[in-house]
Design a protein around this motif. Sequence first.
Motif, mmCIF file in Angstrom:
data_model
loop_
_atom_site.group_PDB
_atom_site.id
_atom_site.type_symbol
_atom_site.label_atom_id
_atom_site.label_comp_id
_atom_site.label_asym_id
_atom_site.label_seq_id
_atom_site.Cartn_x
_atom_site.Cartn_y
_atom_site.Cartn_z
ATOM 1 N N GLY A 191 -12.924 59.789 29.180
ATOM 2 C CA GLY A 191 -14.210 59.153 29.042
ATOM 3 C C GLY A 191 -14.462 58.186 28.114
ATOM 4 O O GLY A 191 -15.415 57.543 27.821
ATOM 5 N N GLY A 192 -13.494 58.108 27.030
ATOM 6 C CA GLY A 192 -13.389 56.900 26.105
ATOM 7 C C GLY A 192 -13.630 55.454 26.520
ATOM 8 O O GLY A 192 -14.705 54.966 25.915
ATOM 9 N N LEU A 204 -27.445 49.512 20.530
ATOM 10 C CA LEU A 204 -26.424 49.685 19.804
ATOM 11 C C LEU A 204 -25.450 50.746 20.356
ATOM 12 O O LEU A 204 -24.247 50.609 20.370
ATOM 13 C CB LEU A 204 -26.596 49.409 18.311
ATOM 14 C CG LEU A 204 -27.200 48.475 17.663
ATOM 15 C CD1 LEU A 204 -27.539 48.730 15.996
ATOM 16 C CD2 LEU A 204 -26.372 47.140 17.713
ATOM 17 N N SER A 205 -26.041 51.631 20.503
ATOM 18 C CA SER A 205 -25.493 53.028 20.728
ATOM 19 C C SER A 205 -24.835 52.762 22.332
ATOM 20 O O SER A 205 -23.764 53.208 22.658
ATOM 21 C CB SER A 205 -26.461 54.213 20.946
ATOM 22 O OG SER A 205 -25.792 55.238 21.406
ATOM 23 N N ALA A 206 -25.467 51.941 23.212
ATOM 24 C CA ALA A 206 -25.144 51.687 24.516
ATOM 25 C C ALA A 206 -23.910 50.722 24.560
ATOM 26 O O ALA A 206 -23.204 50.720 25.586
ATOM 27 C CB ALA A 206 -26.199 51.061 25.586
ATOM 28 N N SER A 207 -23.650 50.064 23.571
ATOM 29 C CA SER A 207 -22.646 49.031 23.222
ATOM 30 C C SER A 207 -21.716 49.690 22.619
ATOM 31 O O SER A 207 -20.723 49.017 22.334
ATOM 32 C CB SER A 207 -23.310 47.671 22.328
ATOM 33 O OG SER A 207 -24.226 46.946 22.909
ATOM 34 N N GLY A 208 -21.476 50.723 22.377
ATOM 35 C CA GLY A 208 -20.272 51.500 22.047
ATOM 36 C C GLY A 208 -20.298 51.711 20.446
ATOM 37 O O GLY A 208 -19.107 52.168 19.925
ATOM 38 N N VAL A 209 -21.283 51.677 19.645
ATOM 39 C CA VAL A 209 -21.326 51.985 18.233
ATOM 40 C C VAL A 209 -21.273 53.523 18.395
ATOM 41 O O VAL A 209 -22.196 54.204 18.762
ATOM 42 C CB VAL A 209 -22.547 51.171 17.455
ATOM 43 C CG1 VAL A 209 -22.498 51.769 16.016
ATOM 44 C CG2 VAL A 209 -22.407 49.740 17.732
ATOM 45 N N GLY A 269 -28.870 59.668 24.660
ATOM 46 C CA GLY A 269 -28.882 59.229 26.004
ATOM 47 C C GLY A 269 -28.479 57.985 26.211
ATOM 48 O O GLY A 269 -27.986 57.589 27.455
ATOM 49 N N ALA A 270 -28.586 56.953 25.326
ATOM 50 C CA ALA A 270 -28.135 55.468 25.831
ATOM 51 C C ALA A 270 -26.585 55.445 25.371
ATOM 52 O O ALA A 270 -25.904 54.373 25.976
ATOM 53 C CB ALA A 270 -28.914 54.655 24.590
ATOM 54 N N ALA A 271 -26.074 56.463 24.704
ATOM 55 C CA ALA A 271 -24.378 56.162 24.509
ATOM 56 C C ALA A 271 -23.918 56.136 26.003
ATOM 57 O O ALA A 271 -24.134 56.927 26.677
ATOM 58 C CB ALA A 271 -23.892 57.323 23.960
ATOM 59 N N PRO A 272 -22.792 55.398 26.071
ATOM 60 C CA PRO A 272 -22.038 55.333 27.467
ATOM 61 C C PRO A 272 -21.170 56.460 27.880
ATOM 62 O O PRO A 272 -20.764 56.566 28.710
ATOM 63 C CB PRO A 272 -21.248 54.061 27.301
ATOM 64 C CG PRO A 272 -20.854 53.768 25.738
ATOM 65 C CD PRO A 272 -22.308 54.210 25.016
#
Length: 382
Positions: A99-100, A150-155, A195-198
Amino acid sequence: MHPMLKPALRRAWRDLQTVQFGVTPAHAVVVGPLDLATGSLLERLDGTRGLPLLREEARALGLPDGLVDRLVERLAKAGLIDDPTAGGAAADALRRRPGGLNDRLRPDLASLSVVHPEPGGGIRRLAARRAMRVQVRGAGRVGATLAAVLSASGVGRVEVLDGQCVESWDVAPGGLPARAAGKRRNEAAERLVRGAAPGRLPREAELAEPMGGSPPGLALVVVAPRDGLDAYAPDPVAAESWIASGIPHLYTGVVEGTGVVGPLVLPGGSACAKCLALGWEERDPAWPRLLAQWRSGRREGVPACDMAVATAVAGLAAAHVLAFLDGDLPASTGARWKTSLPALAWASERIGPHAGCGCGAAGNAGGECASGVVEPQDTMSG
């Protein structure tokens, strides 16, 4: 190496011997002249073949020895070649981790591959984001939405600091949901970021790996207060610890009908909040008196914050943050971008270091960073 023409750049033949990669002038590259056999070889640059196999296929097409290596080298210099095996150890770990490399990040990876020309440059930066820590100060319409982006963008770690409870007017699409009203702001923001993290957020040990076993320090602080006055006219005292410890920080928010992004402060390298305050005082001697009244006066009602402007500001600020984390200096470095209702035209305001400020930027040549918009179209022939 397994050379692959970057899929994110659309291809179209300008004529029978010339192909254009990319649509917009910022990234378009024209390649030619190409004969039929070399054009056929381009189709084989899809990341599934190594150079030895490509050389064999080139010979079968009747192409001379060495052409494959020269072609790949020239295409790579033009920023057109990626390599699905490149990017270094952190990129390899991201590929292997379950899932990375989430499918939700593939559009971001494609974009990074266009912006950063070297093979593996996109996934290298995506892997680096996962090990970074950013702090957002403020969980209003701008701050919460920015943190989620930012979280959804992989930070890997996005911390949101704010007090009290969520008000109904804090709710925004992409930001805090309606069900968060009445909850503690910091707790609601933490749930939003998760929740926003991919995918699964990295554990402390995973964040520490690229840092030699130590937890990562703050890569950036984003000041996004619910009261946009504190972003428009930031308090220099609040930033003293960041200046002293060398932590970059960016101001953003909405005040009345105006949205602002910047300045991005590089301690000792670009203008800080005190530089901004001293410059204002020189231009308008009444400014300190006005600001003291605005800060200390009792507010009536809810601060103005247009939803569309707040969303646009959060998006632009997030893009500037990501550019900085990826190793570039965005246009908000030593400058501020502003837009106001109703015309909504973005304009850049230069903020230079002030000689009377002790931040050190005035004595640093790097404090003067020119910015502009350039739309070149590169051409590669042969």
